[in-house]
Motif scaffolding. Structure first.
Motif, PDB file in Angstrom:
ATOM      1  N   VAL A  36       0.855  -1.262  -0.036  1.00 34.65           N
ATOM      2  CA  VAL A  36      -0.016  -0.009   0.052  1.00 34.65           C
ATOM      3  C   VAL A  36       0.792   1.308   0.129  1.00 34.65           C
ATOM      4  N   ALA A  37       2.018   1.190   0.653  1.00 36.82           N
ATOM      5  CA  ALA A  37       2.883   2.369   0.705  1.00 36.82           C
ATOM      6  C   ALA A  37       3.615   2.609  -0.463  1.00 36.82           C
ATOM      7  N   ASP A  38       3.978   1.383  -1.206  1.00 38.17           N
ATOM      8  CA  ASP A  38       4.556   1.553  -2.493  1.00 38.17           C
ATOM      9  C   ASP A  38       3.546   2.170  -3.460  1.00 38.17           C
ATOM     10  N   LEU A  39       2.313   1.846  -3.452  1.00 42.58           N
ATOM     11  CA  LEU A  39       1.102   2.098  -4.210  1.00 42.58           C
ATOM     12  C   LEU A  39       1.000   3.529  -4.107  1.00 42.58           C
ATOM     13  N   ALA A  40       0.794   4.089  -2.964  1.00 45.17           N
ATOM     14  CA  ALA A  40       0.764   5.636  -2.630  1.00 45.17           C
ATOM     15  C   ALA A  40       2.013   6.670  -3.110  1.00 45.17           C
ATOM     16  N   ARG A  41       2.994   5.929  -2.951  1.00 45.18           N
ATOM     17  CA  ARG A  41       4.187   6.696  -3.480  1.00 45.18           C
ATOM     18  C   ARG A  41       4.167   6.928  -5.008  1.00 45.18           C
ATOM     19  N   ALA A  42       3.786   5.721  -5.700  1.00 44.70           N
ATOM     20  CA  ALA A  42       3.879   5.850  -7.129  1.00 44.70           C
ATOM     21  C   ALA A  42       2.782   6.684  -7.568  1.00 44.70           C
ATOM     22  N   PHE A  43       1.482   6.788  -6.865  1.00 45.46           N
ATOM     23  CA  PHE A  43       0.487   7.295  -7.272  1.00 45.46           C
ATOM     24  C   PHE A  43       0.871   8.992  -7.202  1.00 45.46           C
ATOM     25  N   GLN A  44       1.326   9.208  -6.122  1.00 45.84           N
ATOM     26  CA  GLN A  44       1.853  10.460  -5.876  1.00 45.84           C
ATOM     27  C   GLN A  44       2.844  11.137  -6.714  1.00 45.84           C
ATOM     28  N   GLU A  45       3.769  10.333  -7.053  1.00 41.13           N
ATOM     29  CA  GLU A  45       4.745  10.683  -7.914  1.00 41.13           C
ATOM     30  C   GLU A  45       4.289  10.927  -9.331  1.00 41.13           C
ATOM     31  N   THR A  46       3.351  10.139 -10.033  1.00 41.90           N
ATOM     32  CA  THR A  46       2.799  10.233 -11.389  1.00 41.90           C
ATOM     33  C   THR A  46       1.853  11.296 -11.619  1.00 41.90           C
ATOM     34  N   THR A  66      -0.663   9.543 -17.349  1.00 44.29           N
ATOM     35  CA  THR A  66      -1.901   8.802 -16.820  1.00 44.29           C
ATOM     36  C   THR A  66      -1.956   7.550 -17.223  1.00 44.29           C
ATOM     37  N   ILE A  67      -1.569   7.028 -18.416  1.00 41.16           N
ATOM     38  CA  ILE A  67      -1.620   5.725 -18.725  1.00 41.16           C
ATOM     39  C   ILE A  67      -0.429   4.898 -17.735  1.00 41.16           C
ATOM     40  N   GLU A  68       0.699   5.588 -17.659  1.00 43.85           N
ATOM     41  CA  GLU A  68       1.453   4.834 -16.610  1.00 43.85           C
ATOM     42  C   GLU A  68       1.144   4.901 -15.202  1.00 43.85           C
ATOM     43  N   ASN A  69       0.275   5.849 -14.834  1.00 38.08           N
ATOM     44  CA  ASN A  69      -0.397   5.771 -13.580  1.00 38.08           C
ATOM     45  C   ASN A  69      -1.340   4.681 -13.456  1.00 38.08           C
ATOM     46  N   ARG A  70      -2.018   4.473 -14.591  1.00 38.22           N
ATOM     47  CA  ARG A  70      -3.041   3.448 -14.586  1.00 38.22           C
ATOM     48  C   ARG A  70      -2.502   2.027 -14.253  1.00 38.22           C
ATOM     49  N   ASP A  71      -1.057   1.801 -15.081  1.00 36.09           N
ATOM     50  CA  ASP A  71      -0.458   0.786 -15.088  1.00 36.09           C
ATOM     51  C   ASP A  71       0.194   0.357 -13.769  1.00 36.09           C
ATOM     52  N   ALA A  72       0.580   1.270 -13.129  1.00 35.66           N
ATOM     53  CA  ALA A  72       1.454   1.110 -11.672  1.00 35.66           C
ATOM     54  C   ALA A  72       0.256   0.981 -10.944  1.00 35.66           C
ATOM     55  N   TRP A  73      -0.985   1.595 -11.000  1.00 37.17           N
ATOM     56  CA  TRP A  73      -2.138   1.076 -10.132  1.00 37.17           C
ATOM     57  C   TRP A  73      -2.396  -0.564 -10.012  1.00 37.17           C
ATOM     58  N   GLN A  74      -2.448  -0.934 -11.419  1.00 36.27           N
ATOM     59  CA  GLN A  74      -2.601  -2.179 -11.643  1.00 36.27           C
ATOM     60  C   GLN A  74      -1.593  -3.306 -11.273  1.00 36.27           C
ATOM     61  N   TYR A  76       0.344  -2.694  -8.571  1.00 37.84           N
ATOM     62  CA  TYR A  76       0.567  -2.640  -7.226  1.00 37.84           C
ATOM     63  C   TYR A  76      -0.598  -3.115  -6.586  1.00 37.84           C
ATOM     64  N   LEU A  77      -1.806  -3.152  -7.197  1.00 37.23           N
ATOM     65  CA  LEU A  77      -3.199  -3.919  -6.663  1.00 37.23           C
ATOM     66  C   LEU A  77      -2.809  -5.450  -6.782  1.00 37.23           C
ATOM     67  N   ALA A  82      -1.818 -10.620  -4.206  1.00 41.60           N
ATOM     68  CA  ALA A  82      -0.910 -11.547  -4.005  1.00 41.60           C
ATOM     69  C   ALA A  82      -0.579 -11.620  -2.330  1.00 41.60           C
ATOM     70  N   ALA A  83      -0.189 -10.397  -1.818  1.00 33.74           N
ATOM     71  CA  ALA A  83       0.276 -10.590  -0.454  1.00 33.74           C
ATOM     72  C   ALA A  83      -0.930 -11.073   0.276  1.00 33.74           C
ATOM     73  N   ALA A  84      -2.167 -10.713  -0.156  1.00 33.66           N
ATOM     74  CA  ALA A  84      -3.170 -11.098   0.830  1.00 33.66           C
ATOM     75  C   ALA A  84      -3.637 -12.757   0.699  1.00 33.66           C
ATOM     76  N   GLN A  85      -3.262 -13.477  -0.410  1.00 37.22           N
ATOM     77  CA  GLN A  85      -3.407 -14.581  -0.669  1.00 37.22           C
ATOM     78  C   GLN A  85      -2.513 -15.632   0.370  1.00 37.22           C
ATOM     79  N   PRO A  86      -3.197 -16.726   0.674  1.00 39.74           N
ATOM     80  CA  PRO A  86      -2.379 -17.535   1.737  1.00 39.74           C
ATOM     81  C   PRO A  86      -1.327 -18.331   0.688  1.00 39.74           C
ATOM     82  N   LYS A  87      -0.234 -18.378   1.551  1.00 37.93           N
ATOM     83  CA  LYS A  87       0.976 -18.923   0.862  1.00 37.93           C
ATOM     84  C   LYS A  87       0.842 -20.497   1.234  1.00 37.93           C
ATOM     85  N   ARG A  88       1.198 -21.253   0.022  1.00 34.21           N
ATOM     86  CA  ARG A  88       1.404 -22.809  -0.013  1.00 34.21           C
ATOM     87  C   ARG A  88       2.291 -23.150   1.107  1.00 34.21           C
ATOM     88  N   GLY A  89       2.015 -24.045   1.666  1.00 37.49           N
ATOM     89  CA  GLY A  89       3.213 -25.021   2.840  1.00 37.49           C
ATOM     90  C   GLY A  89       3.154 -24.221   3.990  1.00 37.49           C
TER      91      GLY A  89
END
Length: 90
Positions: A36-46, A66-74, A76-77, A82-89
């Motif tokens: 989330v912090a990476d997402l916020a930084r990327a959004f603020q920068e673009t 704007t396109i770069e920002n959209r791609d960054a959002w995608q 980071y989302l 992926a971080a929210a998914q349970p890890k195998r094992g």
């Protein structure tokens, strides 16, 4: 006495499992916070770069940012999902 011993052993196993799960959740929370912090930084920068481009009248640059920002959002989302998914094992 055997029943009490078994119940105590079960309680100890449950406590150990809960402690492991707590550590796992803490690790996931850390990953989520970083994503989330990476997402916020990327959004603020673009956003700042797009604002500067708009101020200068460079509409093509605003469009590219704007396109770069959209791609960054995608990206980071996806990282957050992926971080929210349970890890195998675990």
């Amino acid at each position: 006495m055997g029943e009490e011993t078994r119940t105590l052993e079960e309680a100890e196993r449950l406590i150990a499992w809960l402690q492991t799960e707590l550590e796992h959740q803490r690790a996931l929370n850390g990953e989520m916070r970083r994503a989330v912090a990476d997402l916020a930084r990327a959004f603020q920068e673009t956003l700042a770069r797009a604002h500067d481009a708009a101020e200068s009248g460079d509409i093509e640059r605003v469009r590219r940012l704007t396109i770069e920002n959209r791609d960054a959002w995608q990206a980071y989302l996806q990282q957050i999902v992926a971080a929210a998914q349970p890890k195998r094992g675990t």
